[in-house]
Every structure is written in C-alpha cells, then in structure tokens.
Design an enzyme around this catalytic site. Structure first.
Site, PDB file in Angstrom:
ATOM      1  N   GLU A 105      45.586  -7.009  52.671  1.00  0.00           N
ATOM      2  CA  GLU A 105      46.099  -5.661  52.935  1.00  0.00           C
ATOM      3  C   GLU A 105      46.453  -4.972  51.629  1.00  0.00           C
ATOM      4  OE1 GLU A 105      48.893  -5.247  56.316  1.00  0.00           O
ATOM      5  OE2 GLU A 105      50.097  -3.982  54.996  1.00  0.00           O
ATOM      6  N   ASP A 107      48.473  -1.566  50.480  1.00  0.00           N
ATOM      7  CA  ASP A 107      49.376  -0.578  51.082  1.00  0.00           C
ATOM      8  C   ASP A 107      49.850   0.516  50.163  1.00  0.00           C
ATOM      9  OD1 ASP A 107      49.873  -1.908  53.536  1.00  0.00           O
ATOM     10  OD2 ASP A 107      51.250  -3.273  52.529  1.00  0.00           O
ATOM     11  N   GLU A 109      52.942   3.081  50.889  1.00  0.00           N
ATOM     12  CA  GLU A 109      53.960   3.494  51.853  1.00  0.00           C
ATOM     13  C   GLU A 109      54.842   4.545  51.198  1.00  0.00           C
ATOM     14  OE1 GLU A 109      54.746  -0.282  54.728  1.00  0.00           O
ATOM     15  OE2 GLU A 109      55.556  -0.428  52.704  1.00  0.00           O
TER      16      GLU A 109
END
Ligand SMILES: *[C@@H]1O[C@H](CO)[C@@H](O)[C@H](O)[C@H]1NC(C)=O
Length: 289
Positions: A105, A107, A109
């Site tokens: 993953e 990311d 954010e």
C-alpha cells in the site's frame, strides 16, 4: 510484414497504457475508470464526470476506487480539500493491493486541522504486509483554496510521492538490504473521505465540529498510466515503459533540491528518526536517498 509475439505484446501494452493518456483518446473519467466503494449517496459527479465531490456528514463518509489494478506506473489526481475547520477529517488517496496478509500500500492521507492551521500530509508505505513507515509534512500552501496535484510514481527501483511536482517522499528499492519492496502485486487506486477524530488532528485532541458539516472534498483530472492487471503479461517487466526510464531512477538535481527543502522546512514527523518507536532505525532509513 513480420511481427513477433513480443512486438504484438508490446503494442498491446502501449495501447493499454496509452488509453489512459489524453493524447491517445481520452482522459481517465470517473464513469469509465472508477467505481464507488462506499456510500454512493455521498458522491456526486460534476463537470460531466471529469470531477467528483465527496461528502462527509454525521451519517457517513464515502470512497471510490479504480476498476482495474496496475503494476508499476504513475497515478495522479488533482484534489481540493475541505476548507475552513476540517479538524478530525481525513481525506485519502492511495494505492492498495487488496491482499490482507501481504498487503502492499502507498498512502497519501490529508489530516484536517482547525481553521487557519496547516493541513498535514501523512504518507506511508506498506510492503509485503509491513507498514509503520509514517512520515508527515505540513503543506506550504492552503490545499483547500485550489486544486493541487498529488502523484504516486512507482517503478522497479523506487516509489516517489509528489505534491505539485515537488518530491515529498522517496522509498527506494532496498531489497539488497532485505527491505521488502512492492514489486509483485498490482494495486488499485483508492480515495476516501472519513471521520478519524480519534487520531487525525493533534493526536485526537481536536474533534470534528459537526456544526460545520457537511464537509466536501473535490477530485479531478484523474490520470493513470501503468500496466493494467489483468492485461498484457509482459507489460510490468518491460524496461521500455517510460516510468522505468533512467530519468526515473533517481531524483534530478532540481527535484533533489526541492526534496531537501521540504525535509528541512516542512517535515514534522519521520518514523526514521523516532527513537521511542525505533531505538534502532529500520534498515531502509540508513540507506539514504
Ligand atoms: C495543525 O496545526 C498545528 C498548529 O500549527 C500543527 O502543529 C499540526 O501539525 C497541524 N496538523 C495536524 C494534523 O494537527
């Protein structure tokens, strides 16, 4: 005319990856390339499907994902974040292999903040199921005033996170030091807007002010160039894919300068220097950029 199997596959691969480029025919659109994963009542298409609006209210957040998964390439989106008091909200843009135990993953954010205080961008990298590699920077502009570019660039040698063409994070392939690198699993492209006031802003001290709801974030100019999986089998390993080119093996001198500037002036957290969590820094931290 003689075409080898390799030529045909290469042509197919180029056609597939090119189909996401505006020059070839069409830009990626929400309708054709994405699906809603969570709460379609909270997602509205605007501008003929070229842009979408995500809504968070006390009832729900929402999310969308690409229909296909990709192995290597570049994904970018323009995002305009929740204006004003966005404390406790998290808007995310990430790639995920959707494989629970051995998840890969990448990311982005965006952690909301009280009115007038800077948004924080947290990045994380999971490789073969292991994450805990958070870094945080405070943005040098107000990301709720205009759309800005957020890009994940991924090849065999490295992953780079960019904000408006400024590299904010580089995760190198350090397999030689036994550090896992996302290299085997295709990843889908995801976006979500949700409530996370138990941790997002000042460690959870700042709560969502629901009197300001609903909260809206906007996405547009979806651009995906990569090897779709399922797709031409020899695409991901093809060294001729533009994202594998030598100019994408390391940062250019301009990029390296910008990267140092971000780290010196805007970085607020780096797991690599968090001695309470990692008395001995993880091996990828010692490898430099
Ligand atoms: C919010 O603003 C404060 C004060 O400027 C800052 O320390 C913090 O990093 C910002 N971001 C979050 C997510 O709390």
């Amino acid at each position: 005319m003689h075409l080898s199997v390799r030529d045909v596959l290469l042509a197919l691969c180029l056609a597939f990856s090119a189909s996401f480029r505006p020059v070839w025919g069409r830009p990626a659109t929400f309708e054709e390339d994405f699906r809603i994963t969570w709460s379609d009542s909270h997602i509205a298409q605007i501008d003929g499907g070229r842009a979408i609006q995500l809504k968070l209210d006390p009832g729900s957040g929402c999310g969308f994902a690409s229909k296909r998964r990709y192995l290597f390439g570049r994904v970018s989106m323009k995002i305009k974040l929740i204006p004003g008091d966005s404390a406790g909200t998290v808007t995310a843009f990430y790639m995920n292999s959707d494989t629970d135990m051995v998840r890969d993953e990448l990311d982005f954010e965006f952690l909301g903040n009280r009115s007038g205080q800077p948004y924080t961008v947290q990045t994380n990298v999971y490789a073969h199921g292991k994450g805990d590699r958070e870094q945080r920077i405070n943005l040098w502009f107000d990301p709720s005033k205009d759309f800005h570019d957020y890009t994940i660039s991924w090849n065999h040698l490295r992953v780079v996170f960019y904000v408006d063409n400024v590299p904010i994070r580089v995760y190198k392939n350090n397999e030689a030091r036994n550090v896992p690198f996302p290299r085997f699993q295709p990843m889908g492209v995801y976006s979500t807007l949700w409530e996370a006031d138990d941790w997002a802003t000042r460690g959870g001290i700042e709560k969502i002010d629901w009197s300001k709801a609903p909260f809206y974030a906007y996405y547009k100019d979806f651009d995906i160039e990569g090897c779709p999986v399922p797709g031409p089998v020899d695409c991901p390993a093809n060294p001729k894919n533009w994202w594998e080119g030598s100019e994408y093996h390391r940062l250019s001198s301009v990029e390296a300068r910008r990267y140092r500037w971000v780290r010196m002036n805007h970085m607020v957290y780096d797991y690599c220097t968090d001695r309470s969590r990692y008395p001995v820094p993880p091996p990828e931290c010692l490898a430099g950029i």
